[in-house]
Scaffold this motif. Structure first.
Motif, PDB file in Angstrom:
ATOM      1  N   THR A 107       0.843  -1.190   0.000  1.00 14.66           N
ATOM      2  CA  THR A 107       0.000   0.000   0.000  1.00 14.66           C
ATOM      3  C   THR A 107       0.883   1.248   0.000  1.00 14.66           C
ATOM      4  N   ASP A 108       0.341   2.348  -0.478  1.00 17.67           N
ATOM      5  CA  ASP A 108       1.075   3.612  -0.454  1.00 17.67           C
ATOM      6  C   ASP A 108       1.093   4.222   0.935  1.00 17.67           C
ATOM      7  N   ASP A 109       0.192   3.769   1.800  1.00 19.92           N
ATOM      8  CA  ASP A 109       0.051   4.329   3.146  1.00 19.92           C
ATOM      9  C   ASP A 109       0.447   3.290   4.184  1.00 19.92           C
ATOM     10  N   ARG A 110       1.287   3.702   5.101  1.00 18.75           N
ATOM     11  CA  ARG A 110       1.666   2.794   6.188  1.00 18.75           C
ATOM     12  C   ARG A 110       2.204   3.604   7.358  1.00 18.75           C
ATOM     13  N   LEU A 111       2.195   2.982   8.507  1.00 17.88           N
ATOM     14  CA  LEU A 111       2.793   3.561   9.700  1.00 17.88           C
ATOM     15  C   LEU A 111       4.010   2.725  10.035  1.00 17.88           C
ATOM     16  N   GLU A 112       5.167   3.360  10.038  1.00 17.84           N
ATOM     17  CA  GLU A 112       6.396   2.659  10.393  1.00 17.84           C
ATOM     18  C   GLU A 112       6.722   2.964  11.847  1.00 17.84           C
ATOM     19  N   VAL A 113       6.963   1.908  12.608  1.00 16.70           N
ATOM     20  CA  VAL A 113       7.293   2.026  14.029  1.00 16.70           C
ATOM     21  C   VAL A 113       8.655   1.387  14.243  1.00 16.70           C
ATOM     22  N   ARG A 114       9.630   2.196  14.610  1.00 15.74           N
ATOM     23  CA  ARG A 114      10.972   1.696  14.887  1.00 15.74           C
ATOM     24  C   ARG A 114      11.185   1.760  16.393  1.00 15.74           C
ATOM     25  N   ILE A 115      11.548   0.596  16.972  1.00 11.94           N
ATOM     26  CA  ILE A 115      11.764   0.492  18.418  1.00 11.94           C
ATOM     27  C   ILE A 115      13.239   0.218  18.660  1.00 11.94           C
ATOM     28  N   GLU A 116      13.842   1.042  19.480  1.00 13.21           N
ATOM     29  CA  GLU A 116      15.248   0.846  19.843  1.00 13.21           C
ATOM     30  C   GLU A 116      15.349   0.781  21.352  1.00 13.21           C
ATOM     31  N   ARG A 117      16.218  -0.087  21.810  1.00 11.57           N
ATOM     32  CA  ARG A 117      16.444  -0.188  23.256  1.00 11.57           C
ATOM     33  C   ARG A 117      17.930  -0.305  23.520  1.00 11.57           C
ATOM     34  N   ALA A 118      18.314   0.092  24.723  1.00 13.24           N
ATOM     35  CA  ALA A 118      19.711  -0.016  25.123  1.00 13.24           C
ATOM     36  C   ALA A 118      20.050  -1.488  25.323  1.00 13.24           C
ATOM     37  N   ILE A 119      21.205  -1.888  24.827  1.00 13.24           N
ATOM     38  CA  ILE A 119      21.631  -3.280  24.919  1.00 13.24           C
ATOM     39  C   ILE A 119      23.004  -3.343  25.584  1.00 13.24           C
ATOM     40  N   GLY A 120      23.208  -4.338  26.436  1.00 11.14           N
ATOM     41  CA  GLY A 120      24.514  -4.579  27.046  1.00 11.14           C
ATOM     42  C   GLY A 120      25.033  -3.395  27.839  1.00 11.14           C
TER      43      GLY A 120
END
Length: 152
Positions: A107-120
């Protein structure tokens, strides 16, 4: 992540595609579980890693939730077409984990959700904080204030 999913559910409507990205353990499935609660769907929302996709029908008048884990899919849209997501999309909310480079053409329409967390060594304490970036793509998301979710 669960609270964010519940809040995000209030912005979603049938036909929405939500693409989740982030490292293993970042909270993609937990966010989707919150979406399921917020949308009021049937069944426990768990990782669909081994079944690739799960459909959670609505308990009421809302849309179904189609939860896809594209982690094991390697071939872009061809493999995704085998799942018939384009058929489910108009009447459902479709959430795809690990969908980058695989589902954008649905689709031309979307919601992108990027999740980042601290590691180590980057993890400051046991609270395991996440940074979430929401990006609405296409006409559907023009004018939608995603900043309202920043306080969740």
């Amino acid at each position: 992540m669960n609270r964010l999913g519940k809040a995000l559910a209030g912005l979603l409507r049938p036909g929405d595609l939500v693409m989740l990205s982030g490292e293993l353990g970042a909270g993609k499935t937990t966010l989707t579980r919150g979406l399921g609660e917020g949308l009021g769907v049937r069944g426990a929302v768990t990782s669909p890693t081994f079944v690739i996709a799960r459909v959670h029908p609505p308990l009421g008048a809302g849309p179904a939730l189609v939860h896809v884990d594209a982690y094991r899919l390697g071939g872009g849209l061809d493999e995704m077409e085998d799942l018939d997501l384009d058929v489910s999309l108009p009447e459902s909310v479709v959430v795809v984990e690990w969908g980058e480079g695989k589902v954008e053409q649905l689709t031309d329409d979307r919601l992108e959700v990027r999740i980042e967390r601290a590691i180590g060594a980057d993890a400051v304490d046991d609270s395991d904080p996440r940074q979430v970036r929401l990006t609405g793509i296409g006409e559907r998301w023009a004018g939608v204030d995603l900043a309202v979710l920043a306080e969740v």
